[in-house]
Write a protein that holds these residues in place. Structure first.
Motif, PDB file in Angstrom:
ATOM      1  N   PHE A  90       9.851   8.958  -7.038  1.00 42.19           N
ATOM      2  CA  PHE A  90      11.103   8.917  -5.975  1.00 42.19           C
ATOM      3  C   PHE A  90      11.446   7.437  -5.736  1.00 42.19           C
ATOM      4  N   PRO A  91      12.683   7.192  -6.012  1.00 36.47           N
ATOM      5  CA  PRO A  91      12.823   5.555  -5.948  1.00 36.47           C
ATOM      6  C   PRO A  91      13.030   4.751  -4.792  1.00 36.47           C
ATOM      7  N   LYS A  92      13.502   5.977  -3.706  1.00 35.43           N
ATOM      8  CA  LYS A  92      13.819   5.048  -2.489  1.00 35.43           C
ATOM      9  C   LYS A  92      12.510   5.265  -1.257  1.00 35.43           C
ATOM     10  N   PRO A  93      12.478   4.625  -0.474  1.00 32.00           N
ATOM     11  CA  PRO A  93      11.313   4.523   0.394  1.00 32.00           C
ATOM     12  C   PRO A  93      10.873   6.096   0.994  1.00 32.00           C
ATOM     13  N   LEU A  94       9.767   6.339   0.891  1.00 33.25           N
ATOM     14  CA  LEU A  94       9.090   7.423   1.373  1.00 33.25           C
ATOM     15  C   LEU A  94       8.140   7.412   2.335  1.00 33.25           C
ATOM     16  N   VAL A  95       8.234   8.047   3.702  1.00 33.55           N
ATOM     17  CA  VAL A  95       7.191   7.858   4.785  1.00 33.55           C
ATOM     18  C   VAL A  95       6.742   9.032   4.974  1.00 33.55           C
ATOM     19  N   ALA A  96       5.712   9.070   5.398  1.00 38.52           N
ATOM     20  CA  ALA A  96       4.966  10.343   5.933  1.00 38.52           C
ATOM     21  C   ALA A  96       4.292  10.483   7.097  1.00 38.52           C
ATOM     22  N   ALA A  97       4.428  11.517   8.213  1.00 37.07           N
ATOM     23  CA  ALA A  97       3.510  11.664   9.195  1.00 37.07           C
ATOM     24  C   ALA A  97       2.587  12.725   8.912  1.00 37.07           C
ATOM     25  N   VAL A  98       1.356  12.299   9.385  1.00 32.17           N
ATOM     26  CA  VAL A  98       0.292  13.320   8.943  1.00 32.17           C
ATOM     27  C   VAL A  98      -0.762  13.560  10.074  1.00 32.17           C
ATOM     28  N   CYS A  99      -0.871  14.618  10.386  1.00 32.37           N
ATOM     29  CA  CYS A  99      -1.747  15.155  11.754  1.00 32.37           C
ATOM     30  C   CYS A  99      -2.632  16.046  11.045  1.00 32.37           C
ATOM     31  N   GLY A 100      -3.941  16.302  11.615  1.00 31.35           N
ATOM     32  CA  GLY A 100      -4.650  17.445  11.432  1.00 31.35           C
ATOM     33  C   GLY A 100      -5.017  17.403   9.749  1.00 31.35           C
ATOM     34  N   PRO A 101      -5.419  18.838   9.476  1.00 28.62           N
ATOM     35  CA  PRO A 101      -5.879  18.863   7.864  1.00 28.62           C
ATOM     36  C   PRO A 101      -5.030  18.594   6.964  1.00 28.62           C
ATOM     37  N   ALA A 102      -5.289  17.523   5.922  1.00 25.68           N
ATOM     38  CA  ALA A 102      -4.272  17.234   4.722  1.00 25.68           C
ATOM     39  C   ALA A 102      -5.309  17.634   3.544  1.00 25.68           C
ATOM     40  N   ILE A 202      15.051  -0.503  -3.266  1.00 29.94           N
ATOM     41  CA  ILE A 202      14.810   0.384  -4.314  1.00 29.94           C
ATOM     42  C   ILE A 202      14.290  -0.560  -5.455  1.00 29.94           C
ATOM     43  N   GLU A 203      14.677  -1.935  -5.711  1.00 31.36           N
ATOM     44  CA  GLU A 203      14.019  -2.636  -6.603  1.00 31.36           C
ATOM     45  C   GLU A 203      12.469  -3.340  -6.109  1.00 31.36           C
ATOM     46  N   THR A 204      12.505  -3.423  -4.655  1.00 31.57           N
ATOM     47  CA  THR A 204      11.204  -4.106  -4.297  1.00 31.57           C
ATOM     48  C   THR A 204      10.192  -2.754  -4.738  1.00 31.57           C
ATOM     49  N   LYS A 205      10.416  -1.566  -4.393  1.00 30.54           N
ATOM     50  CA  LYS A 205       9.162  -0.520  -4.709  1.00 30.54           C
ATOM     51  C   LYS A 205       9.163  -0.420  -6.181  1.00 30.54           C
ATOM     52  N   ARG A 206      10.008  -0.618  -6.979  1.00 31.88           N
ATOM     53  CA  ARG A 206      10.011  -0.253  -8.334  1.00 31.88           C
ATOM     54  C   ARG A 206       9.072  -1.453  -8.934  1.00 31.88           C
ATOM     55  N   LEU A 207       9.299  -2.732  -8.446  1.00 36.67           N
ATOM     56  CA  LEU A 207       8.514  -3.837  -8.932  1.00 36.67           C
ATOM     57  C   LEU A 207       7.070  -3.832  -8.539  1.00 36.67           C
ATOM     58  N   MET A 208       7.023  -3.249  -6.968  1.00 37.00           N
ATOM     59  CA  MET A 208       5.513  -3.190  -6.617  1.00 37.00           C
ATOM     60  C   MET A 208       4.825  -2.037  -7.483  1.00 37.00           C
ATOM     61  N   LYS A 209       5.413  -0.986  -8.113  1.00 36.69           N
ATOM     62  CA  LYS A 209       4.881   0.130  -8.726  1.00 36.69           C
ATOM     63  C   LYS A 209       5.029  -0.204 -10.245  1.00 36.69           C
ATOM     64  N   ARG A 210       5.474  -1.115 -10.646  1.00 37.58           N
ATOM     65  CA  ARG A 210       5.540  -1.542 -12.171  1.00 37.58           C
ATOM     66  C   ARG A 210       4.369  -1.702 -12.583  1.00 37.58           C
ATOM     67  N   GLY A 211       4.199  -1.172 -13.883  1.00 39.02           N
ATOM     68  CA  GLY A 211       2.784  -0.970 -14.564  1.00 39.02           C
ATOM     69  C   GLY A 211       2.020   0.316 -14.166  1.00 39.02           C
ATOM     70  N   GLN A 212       1.994   0.468 -13.140  1.00 41.89           N
ATOM     71  CA  GLN A 212       1.189   1.965 -12.389  1.00 41.89           C
ATOM     72  C   GLN A 212       1.830   3.035 -12.742  1.00 41.89           C
ATOM     73  N   ALA A 213       3.392   3.037 -12.757  1.00 40.43           N
ATOM     74  CA  ALA A 213       4.088   4.296 -12.789  1.00 40.43           C
ATOM     75  C   ALA A 213       3.897   4.937 -14.128  1.00 40.43           C
ATOM     76  N   GLU A 214       3.802   4.115 -15.403  1.00 43.16           N
ATOM     77  CA  GLU A 214       3.779   4.724 -16.617  1.00 43.16           C
ATOM     78  C   GLU A 214       2.093   5.372 -16.766  1.00 43.16           C
TER      79      GLU A 214
END
Ligand code: COA
Length: 252
Positions: A90-102, A202-214
């Motif tokens: 997912f190229p856009k920012p993704l935010v989660a709210a997590v409570c209780g069991p995950a 989008i570009e910042t997220k892509r660069l932060m994940k570069r190398g790991q995505a593949e």
């Protein structure tokens, strides 16, 4: 009411797991619905950020175990793999709210979220081995890197849960708040992101994940093949049947 709720407001698409009677465990139809929602969010220029949330008492009890028990052969086009593919790319920012069991994918999905806000009741676990399965969602790669091998081994080999404080310390979550405040905090942060230049996000997220995505994509393929095979094996089938039958698993 639907098991997956979606809402778009001020550039933020919120996706809510809404199957509380089964602790937000995820069925095949729910994977398909979330994958469709994320694909739509990706394509829609009016959506700048996505938020994934459950309920303040439970985020997600993992895959629906009845679905696992009844599952036929799981091919690469299965909704669960489509969900994991869309989530992990997912190229856009993704935010989660997590409570209780995950549990299970309830934890591993978070490895693909950019900001995670947890209630102080959050409890994370990846009990794949206890279910006769193996890790998914790239977690065999991402968990040791995030948590360090020793803690990942406790979580993935022993299947031991860890709590919000440990998740904060290892960098899986950004902040811990009272459960009633987690969803609102995730919304506030998502709305802040939605006011920023989308192309830069989008570009910042892509660069932060570069190398790991593949590497993650390749690992997910390997995990998926093993997971699909192990679903049909006796250890897994006994684990699912014993949970659903509310009894102790028979020794192998
Ligand atoms: N698949 C299918 N049904 C599930 C489920 C799952 N993953 N998790 C919970 N449920 C169902 C239970 O069977 C029960 O159904 P019933 O009311 O018809 O009997 C209902 O949800 C409530 O679950 P219960 O176990 O009674 O709730 P709890 O508050 O005591 O415990 C959990 C919550 C999440 C800790 C516990 O349900 C659990 O461990 N679930 C299984 C997690 C799991 O192994 N997931 C797979 C990971 S790959």
């Amino acid at each position: 009411m639907s098991d997956i709720l979606t809402d778009i407001d001020q550039g933020v698409m919120t996706i809510t797991l809404n199957r509380l009677d089964k602790k937000n465990s995820i069925t095949t139809a729910m994977y398909a619905a979330v994958a469709d929602a994320l694909s739509a969010a990706q394509a829609d220029p009016a959506v700048r950020v996505a938020v994934l949330q459950g309920h303040e008492t439970v985020f997600c009890a993992g895959n629906d175990l009845a679905d696992f028990l009844n599952a036929g052969p799981v091919g690469p086009d299965a909704p669960v793999f489509r969900f994991l593919q869309v989530l992990s790319t997912f190229p856009k920012p993704l935010v989660a709210a997590v409570c209780g069991p995950a549990v299970g994918v309830g934890t591993t999905a978070l490895f693909h979220c950019d900001l995670v806000y947890a209630g102080d009741n959050a409890a994370f676990s990846m009990p794949f081995v206890n279910l006769g399965l193996c890790p998914e969602a790239g977690s065999s790669y991402l968990a040791p890197r995030l948590m360090g091998f020793a803690r990942a081994a406790e979580a993935l080999l022993l299947g031991e849960p860890f709590l919000a404080e440990a998740a904060l310390e290892m960098g899986l979550v950004n902040r811990i708040v009272p459960p009633a405040e987690a969803a609102a905090l995730a919304q506030r942060q998502a709305r802040k992101l939605a006011t920023k230049p989308l192309a830069s996000l989008i570009e910042t997220k892509r660069l932060m994940k570069r190398g790991q995505a593949e590497v993650v994509a390749e690992r997910m393929r390997e995990e998926g093949a093993s997971f699909a095979r192990m679903l049909g094996e006796p250890a897994a089938r006994e684990a699912f049947a014993s949970f659903l039958g509310k009894r102790r698993p028979k020794a192998a």
